[in-house]
Design a protein around this motif. Structure first.
Motif, PDB file in Angstrom:
ATOM      1  N   MET A 108       0.851  -1.182   0.000  1.00  0.00           N
ATOM      2  CA  MET A 108       0.000   0.000   0.000  1.00  0.00           C
ATOM      3  C   MET A 108       0.894   1.243   0.000  1.00  0.00           C
ATOM      4  SD  MET A 108      -3.587  -0.991   1.071  1.00  0.00           S
ATOM      5  CE  MET A 108      -4.023   0.622   0.709  1.00  0.00           C
ATOM      6  N   THR A 109       0.253   2.362  -0.210  1.00  0.00           N
ATOM      7  CA  THR A 109       0.958   3.646  -0.164  1.00  0.00           C
ATOM      8  C   THR A 109       0.121   4.631   0.634  1.00  0.00           C
ATOM      9  OG1 THR A 109      -0.114   4.426  -2.179  1.00  0.00           O
ATOM     10  CG2 THR A 109       2.011   3.324  -2.444  1.00  0.00           C
ATOM     11  N   VAL A 110       0.734   5.749   0.956  1.00  0.00           N
ATOM     12  CA  VAL A 110       0.000   6.848   1.576  1.00  0.00           C
ATOM     13  C   VAL A 110      -1.060   7.303   0.579  1.00  0.00           C
ATOM     14  CG1 VAL A 110       0.209   9.245   2.356  1.00  0.00           C
ATOM     15  CG2 VAL A 110       1.973   7.567   2.969  1.00  0.00           C
ATOM     16  N   SER A 111      -2.253   7.564   1.068  1.00  0.00           N
ATOM     17  CA  SER A 111      -3.332   8.037   0.214  1.00  0.00           C
ATOM     18  C   SER A 111      -3.547   9.530   0.440  1.00  0.00           C
ATOM     19  CB  SER A 111      -4.617   7.262   0.506  1.00  0.00           C
ATOM     20  OG  SER A 111      -5.016   7.497   1.850  1.00  0.00           O
ATOM     21  N   LEU A 112      -4.306  10.131  -0.460  1.00  0.00           N
ATOM     22  CA  LEU A 112      -4.617  11.558  -0.362  1.00  0.00           C
ATOM     23  C   LEU A 112      -6.119  11.779  -0.356  1.00  0.00           C
ATOM     24  CD1 LEU A 112      -2.172  13.008  -3.061  1.00  0.00           C
ATOM     25  CD2 LEU A 112      -1.719  12.590  -0.636  1.00  0.00           C
ATOM     26  N   VAL A 113      -6.526  12.837   0.340  1.00  0.00           N
ATOM     27  CA  VAL A 113      -7.906  13.320   0.267  1.00  0.00           C
ATOM     28  C   VAL A 113      -7.842  14.797  -0.081  1.00  0.00           C
ATOM     29  CG1 VAL A 113     -10.011  13.832   1.581  1.00  0.00           C
ATOM     30  CG2 VAL A 113      -8.865  11.626   1.866  1.00  0.00           C
ATOM     31  N   PRO A 156      -3.446   1.805   5.610  1.00  0.00           N
ATOM     32  CA  PRO A 156      -2.621   1.529   6.787  1.00  0.00           C
ATOM     33  C   PRO A 156      -1.341   2.369   6.795  1.00  0.00           C
ATOM     34  CG  PRO A 156      -2.635  -0.351   5.292  1.00  0.00           C
ATOM     35  CD  PRO A 156      -3.620   0.633   4.758  1.00  0.00           C
ATOM     36  N   ASP A 157      -0.948   2.902   5.632  1.00  0.00           N
ATOM     37  CA  ASP A 157       0.241   3.744   5.546  1.00  0.00           C
ATOM     38  C   ASP A 157      -0.046   5.207   5.852  1.00  0.00           C
ATOM     39  OD1 ASP A 157       1.957   1.639   4.913  1.00  0.00           O
ATOM     40  OD2 ASP A 157       1.411   1.765   2.796  1.00  0.00           O
ATOM     41  N   GLY A 158      -1.326   5.562   5.981  1.00  0.00           N
ATOM     42  CA  GLY A 158      -1.707   6.922   6.332  1.00  0.00           C
ATOM     43  C   GLY A 158      -2.373   7.670   5.193  1.00  0.00           C
ATOM     44  N   THR A 159      -2.972   8.788   5.554  1.00  0.00           N
ATOM     45  CA  THR A 159      -3.689   9.624   4.602  1.00  0.00           C
ATOM     46  C   THR A 159      -3.317  11.075   4.844  1.00  0.00           C
ATOM     47  OG1 THR A 159      -5.561   8.081   4.563  1.00  0.00           O
ATOM     48  CG2 THR A 159      -5.986  10.323   3.783  1.00  0.00           C
ATOM     49  N   LEU A 160      -2.999  11.774   3.766  1.00  0.00           N
ATOM     50  CA  LEU A 160      -2.725  13.204   3.836  1.00  0.00           C
ATOM     51  C   LEU A 160      -3.911  13.946   3.236  1.00  0.00           C
ATOM     52  CD1 LEU A 160      -0.567  15.330   4.620  1.00  0.00           C
ATOM     53  CD2 LEU A 160       0.132  15.305   2.208  1.00  0.00           C
ATOM     54  N   GLU A 187      -5.535   8.513  13.844  1.00  0.00           N
ATOM     55  CA  GLU A 187      -4.113   8.780  14.118  1.00  0.00           C
ATOM     56  C   GLU A 187      -3.236   8.613  12.885  1.00  0.00           C
ATOM     57  OE1 GLU A 187      -2.844   4.413  15.957  1.00  0.00           O
ATOM     58  OE2 GLU A 187      -3.400   6.045  17.305  1.00  0.00           O
ATOM     59  N   ARG A 188      -3.772   8.046  11.818  1.00  0.00           N
ATOM     60  CA  ARG A 188      -3.013   7.872  10.572  1.00  0.00           C
ATOM     61  C   ARG A 188      -3.348   8.951   9.534  1.00  0.00           C
ATOM     62  NH1 ARG A 188      -5.179   2.679  11.122  1.00  0.00           N
ATOM     63  NH2 ARG A 188      -6.340   3.004   9.199  1.00  0.00           N
ATOM     64  N   ILE A 189      -3.995  10.040   9.984  1.00  0.00           N
ATOM     65  CA  ILE A 189      -4.405  11.113   9.074  1.00  0.00           C
ATOM     66  C   ILE A 189      -3.693  12.395   9.465  1.00  0.00           C
ATOM     67  CG2 ILE A 189      -6.332  12.515   8.254  1.00  0.00           C
ATOM     68  CD1 ILE A 189      -8.160  10.101   8.905  1.00  0.00           C
ATOM     69  N   LYS A 190      -3.153  13.081   8.459  1.00  0.00           N
ATOM     70  CA  LYS A 190      -2.542  14.394   8.675  1.00  0.00           C
ATOM     71  C   LYS A 190      -3.233  15.400   7.770  1.00  0.00           C
ATOM     72  CE  LYS A 190       2.054  13.484  10.274  1.00  0.00           C
ATOM     73  NZ  LYS A 190       3.340  14.104  10.398  1.00  0.00           N
ATOM     74  N   LEU A 225       4.133   8.656   5.542  1.00  0.00           N
ATOM     75  CA  LEU A 225       3.225   9.790   5.698  1.00  0.00           C
ATOM     76  C   LEU A 225       3.966  11.075   6.048  1.00  0.00           C
ATOM     77  CD1 LEU A 225       0.371  10.981   5.782  1.00  0.00           C
ATOM     78  CD2 LEU A 225       0.150  10.096   8.122  1.00  0.00           C
ATOM     79  N   ASP A 226       4.924  11.013   6.948  1.00  0.00           N
ATOM     80  CA  ASP A 226       5.675  12.221   7.313  1.00  0.00           C
ATOM     81  C   ASP A 226       6.445  12.769   6.119  1.00  0.00           C
ATOM     82  OD1 ASP A 226       4.783  12.260   9.967  1.00  0.00           O
ATOM     83  OD2 ASP A 226       6.466  11.049  10.677  1.00  0.00           O
ATOM     84  N   GLU A 227       7.036  11.894   5.324  1.00  0.00           N
ATOM     85  CA  GLU A 227       7.788  12.329   4.145  1.00  0.00           C
ATOM     86  C   GLU A 227       6.870  12.936   3.089  1.00  0.00           C
ATOM     87  OE1 GLU A 227      11.404   9.033   4.395  1.00  0.00           O
ATOM     88  OE2 GLU A 227       9.504   8.489   3.424  1.00  0.00           O
ATOM     89  N   VAL A 228       5.706  12.335   2.890  1.00  0.00           N
ATOM     90  CA  VAL A 228       4.744  12.865   1.925  1.00  0.00           C
ATOM     91  C   VAL A 228       4.248  14.237   2.393  1.00  0.00           C
ATOM     92  CG1 VAL A 228       2.462  12.503   0.867  1.00  0.00           C
ATOM     93  CG2 VAL A 228       4.079  10.583   1.075  1.00  0.00           C
TER      94      VAL A 228
END
Length: 137
Positions: free
Chosen positions: A1-6, A60-64, A89-92, A115-118
């Motif tokens: 998986m990868t970080v997703s975006l909204v 699972p990798d987070g969402t920005l 907690e996985r959303i920024k 997620l932090d890098e994205v």
């Protein structure tokens, strides 16, 4: 998986356009969900649309989350508060410029960054000049 975006925007058309551009730049390798406009389709934001987008993009990798204007932040914060803590907690939420930030975030996420890098890459979009200063040439 990868970080997703909204992408959260007061305009449904703007949200879809930004998602289309970012998705093409990431060559479709990143999940990008949109929450644009109010529930009746007019300009505004909708907590239900934001919650739906957060569920679609749940990774699972987070969402920005990238947004256009101030009240989109409030709506997004309320939607995140309504989620289960392990998802929340996985959303920024990013303060990056919407278009540039989304494109850079999508490309960064497509490389497998966390997620932090994205989020950091998206935030750096504010420093990317659009026009060269002719005086400095």
């Amino acid at each position: 998986m990868t970080v997703s975006l909204v992408i959260v925007s007061h305009s449904e058309r703007l949200a879809h356009g930004v998602a289309e551009l970012a998705g093409q730049m990431a060559q479709g390798e990143v999940t990008i969900a949109v929450a644009g406009g109010s529930a009746d389709g007019s300009l505004g934001t909708s907590i239900d649309k934001v919650m739906d987008a957060l569920q679609q993009a749940n990774s699972p990798d987070g969402t920005l989350v990238l947004l256009d204007l101030g009240s989109a932040v409030m709506t997004t914060e309320m939607a995140i508060e309504a989620l289960a803590p392990e998802q929340a907690e996985r959303i920024k939420i990013s303060s990056a410029p919407l278009v540039e930030g989304a494109v850079i975030a999508a490309v960064e996420a497509s490389t497998g960054s966390n997620l932090d890098e994205v989020a950091q890459a998206a935030e750096g979009a504010v420093m990317v000049p659009k026009v060269r200063d002719k005086e400095s040439e």
